[in-house]
Design an enzyme around this catalytic site. Structure first.
Site, short mmCIF file in Angstrom:
data_model
loop_
_atom_site.label_atom_id
_atom_site.label_comp_id
_atom_site.label_asym_id
_atom_site.label_seq_id
_atom_site.Cartn_x
_atom_site.Cartn_y
_atom_site.Cartn_z
N CYS A 267 7.19 -3.18 -3.01
CA CYS A 267 7.15 -3.02 -4.42
C CYS A 267 8.57 -1.84 -4.85
O CYS A 267 9.69 -2.15 -5.43
CB CYS A 267 6.00 -2.53 -5.29
SG CYS A 267 6.34 -2.08 -7.02
N LEU B 244 4.15 4.47 1.68
CA LEU B 244 3.12 3.51 1.29
C LEU B 244 3.71 2.96 -0.28
O LEU B 244 4.91 3.33 -0.63
CB LEU B 244 1.86 4.09 0.75
CG LEU B 244 1.01 4.86 2.13
CD1 LEU B 244 -0.03 5.64 1.69
CD2 LEU B 244 0.65 3.83 2.82
N HIS C 268 8.94 6.15 -3.41
CA HIS C 268 8.11 6.31 -2.23
C HIS C 268 7.60 7.65 -2.13
O HIS C 268 6.37 7.72 -1.83
CB HIS C 268 9.42 6.24 -1.13
CG HIS C 268 10.23 4.97 -0.94
ND1 HIS C 268 11.52 4.89 -0.57
CD2 HIS C 268 9.84 3.75 -1.21
CE1 HIS C 268 11.78 3.71 -0.56
NE2 HIS C 268 10.78 2.93 -0.95
N CYS D 199 9.60 -5.25 -6.74
CA CYS D 199 9.41 -5.12 -8.17
C CYS D 199 10.21 -3.79 -8.98
O CYS D 199 10.65 -4.10 -9.95
CB CYS D 199 8.09 -4.52 -8.67
SG CYS D 199 6.78 -5.34 -7.30
C1 COM Z 1 3.79 0.53 -6.56
C2 COM Z 1 3.22 0.48 -5.28
S1 COM Z 1 5.51 0.85 -6.68
S2 COM Z 1 1.47 0.48 -5.36
O1 COM Z 1 0.91 -0.63 -6.05
O2 COM Z 1 1.02 1.71 -6.35
O3 COM Z 1 1.01 0.58 -3.86
#
Ligand code: COM
Ligand code: KPC
Length: 528
Positions: free
Chosen positions: A85, A81, A140, A90
């Site tokens: 990012c 999930l 991750h 990011c």
């Molecule tokens: C951040 C991913 S790396 S989330 O926005 O927390 O799901």
């Protein structure tokens, strides 16, 4: 596909990281889905929502819906999930921007104090990419662990979802029904169809840079003028890789970025040029040259001349678009730029189908993704809630951190007859000898070459005394801008007097508090 350790205990973060790394590195040997779904004995309720895509938007929406007492299922094709990012976007961007800042300082200070001569051969883009690739399993893993063990989310990962209709999704050979669907699959680089040769080896975007870079670039051409282009270009240049940015529209004057102050823009671009980046505005990229590998780029300049640049590395930063093919069975309304149309509650044109995050277009930013997901969840759970993301604090990196909120000076002067500003360095100063802002994080610059020490501007409507815009180039001010944006957009606003009354933690990363205090005594405000 049961995500439990051999002993039946939940996977630890470390175990998750090993599992995810193994799947990411050997996808062919790891085709089984990862299931974290309640059995009918554990929960037999119908799903309130299936979230397709477990990135920032889907994960936050899911967590919020679950927290409200609803039942959700989140599906992601990746084995983790958090979406792009922590995988390609990011998180690596921030690693690279931090490297850019460190390298910039190392180059600036070389031969002084304890800084050795700058050795560009030690600043390898490939090595930093590999550092990220080797470490990304940890963020991750935290996403999976937190979502399961702390947030109680149900999810199926490492499995593609197939949308059957507005209540039905097929995944890993099983059909799931829900009252609502929330579409959260994000966007990817929109490779311009009119440029030929973008399939050559040596052409990357932010995603393939992470997955596929296998040689150290020696020269870089960036196609496009997006935030990604500025940020990655600044990083490449800081490593010693000569970088050219080819952009059709002038940098920082694109429609997707609003409220960019001209003074801020000038400082940012001057400082990029000072670092040696070549910026070609009005450039129309024609083709990427080479046989198998890239050897150059051809473009038409603003005067209509055809120019060729030799390069072994091309980076595409032309903006992003969603891939909506999997939603064809739904018949969603799509706008003329290719984004899904949704209202302020995230409802699409199809009843019970919500769309969130990058699917809706710019700003493709974290706050918007997450809050869109939460907005969909709140509405699904029976609360009427609207999210307007037309105004927000904004930022990007060069070798600096650039932040702003509210109005630019030109916009403020259009809206208010009596605007004053607090600006460092002031318009009439010689910035090469005017050692301010000298804020936290820029002291070594301020004491060795003042012009490098940053730039700031605060705009005040002198009649109401309310702050109407704030603009900053420096280090570490992002936190402040999250709050300043909120304060100045309250119905009652935020005055220079209230700013002056705050307690600064001197030496602060932005100097708005004390500079406001120097002026706040005036009945009739004048600029500083
Ligand atoms: C951040 C991913 S790396 S989330 O926005 O927390 O799901
Ligand atoms: C650095 C990293 O892995 C980011 S994960 C998200 C952290 S937070 O926004 O605090 O939930």
């Amino acid at each position: 596909g049961d995500d439990r350790g051999a002993d039946g205990e939940p996977l630890t973060v470390g175990e998750w990281a090993l599992l995810i790394d193994d799947i990411v590195e050997h996808p062919d040997q790891n085709t089984e889905a990862l299931w974290n779904v309640a059995s009918p004995e554990e929960d037999d309720r119908e799903y309130d929502a299936i979230f397709i895509g477990g990135g920032a938007a889907g994960r936050f929406g899911s967590a919020f819906l679950k927290a409200r007492g609803g039942r959700q299922l989140t599906i992601d094709a990746w084995p983790f999930l958090g979406g792009s990012c922590p995988h390609q976007a990011c998180v690596p961007h921030h690693l690279f921007s931090e490297c850019a800042r460190e390298l910039d300082l190392a180059k600036h200070m070389q031969g002084k104090l304890w800084y050795p001569e700058f050795d560009a051969s030690k600043a390898s883009i490939l090595e930093i990419v590999k550092l990220f690739r080797a470490g990304r399993g940890m963020p991750h893993a935290i996403m999976n662990w937190q979502s399961k063990e702390q947030l109680g989310m149900e999810y199926i990962l490492n499995a593609a979802a197939t949308v059957i209709d507005e209540h039905t999704v097929e995944v890993d050979g099983r059909r799931f029904q829900a009252k609502n669907l929330v579409l959260c699959t994000g966007a990817r680089t929109d490779f311009p169809a009119e440029i030929s040769g973008l399939d050559r080896k040596g052409v990357y975007d932010f995603a393939s840079l992470i997955e596929e870079l296998d040689e150290e670039p020696t020269r870089c051409v960036i196609i496009g003028g997006s935030k990604v282009a500025l940020e990655y270009g600044s990083f490449f240049q800081a490593t010693g890789c000569q970088t050219t940015i080819l952009t059709r529209s002038p940098l920082l004057r694109t429609a997707s970025l609003h409220h960019v102050d001209e003074g801020l823009r000038d400082y940012v671009i001057d400082m990029m040029v000072d670092r040696g980046i070549e910026i070609v505005e009005g450039a129309q990229t024609l083709d990427v040259l080479g046989d198998d590998r890239v050897t150059g780029v051809r473009y038409r300049d603003a005067n209509g001349e055809i120019v060729e640049v030799e390069t072994d590395f091309v980076f595409v930063g032309t903006g992003e678009r969603p891939d909506l093919r999997m939603y064809e069975p739904l018949g969603l309304k799509i706008d003329d730029r290719g984004f899904v149309v949704a209202d302020a509650t995230m409802r699409t044109s199809v009843p019970n189908v919500y769309a969130v995050g990058d699917l809706l277009g710019p700003p493709m930013e974290m706050f918007k993704a997450r809050k869109c997901g939460v907005t969909a969840a709140r509405n699904i759970m029976g609360e009427h809630h609207e999210f307007d993301f037309s105004e927000y604090p904004d930022f990007f990196h060069t070798t600096y951190e650039v932040t702003w909120c509210g109005l630019s000076e030109a916009e403020a002067r259009t809206e208010y007859p009596n605007v004053i500003k607090i600006q460092m360095p002031p318009d009439d100063a010689d910035p090469e000898s005017f050692a301010l802002p000298a804020a936290e994080g820029s002291m070594l610059y301020a004491f060795t070459r003042p012009i490098l020490s940053g730039w700031l501007k605060l705009l005040v409507d002198a009649d109401s005394r309310k702050i109407v815009g704030a603009h900053h180039v420096g280090y570490g001010a992002k936190d402040a801008f999250q709050y300043i944006d909120y304060l100045i957009r309250r119905p009652e606003g935020f005055t220079i007097d209230q700013m002056a009354d705050l307690n600064e933690l001197f030496l602060n990363p932005e100097h708005f508090i004390q500079l406001s205090r120097l002026r706040a005594g005036q009945m009739s405000l004048v600029s500083l």
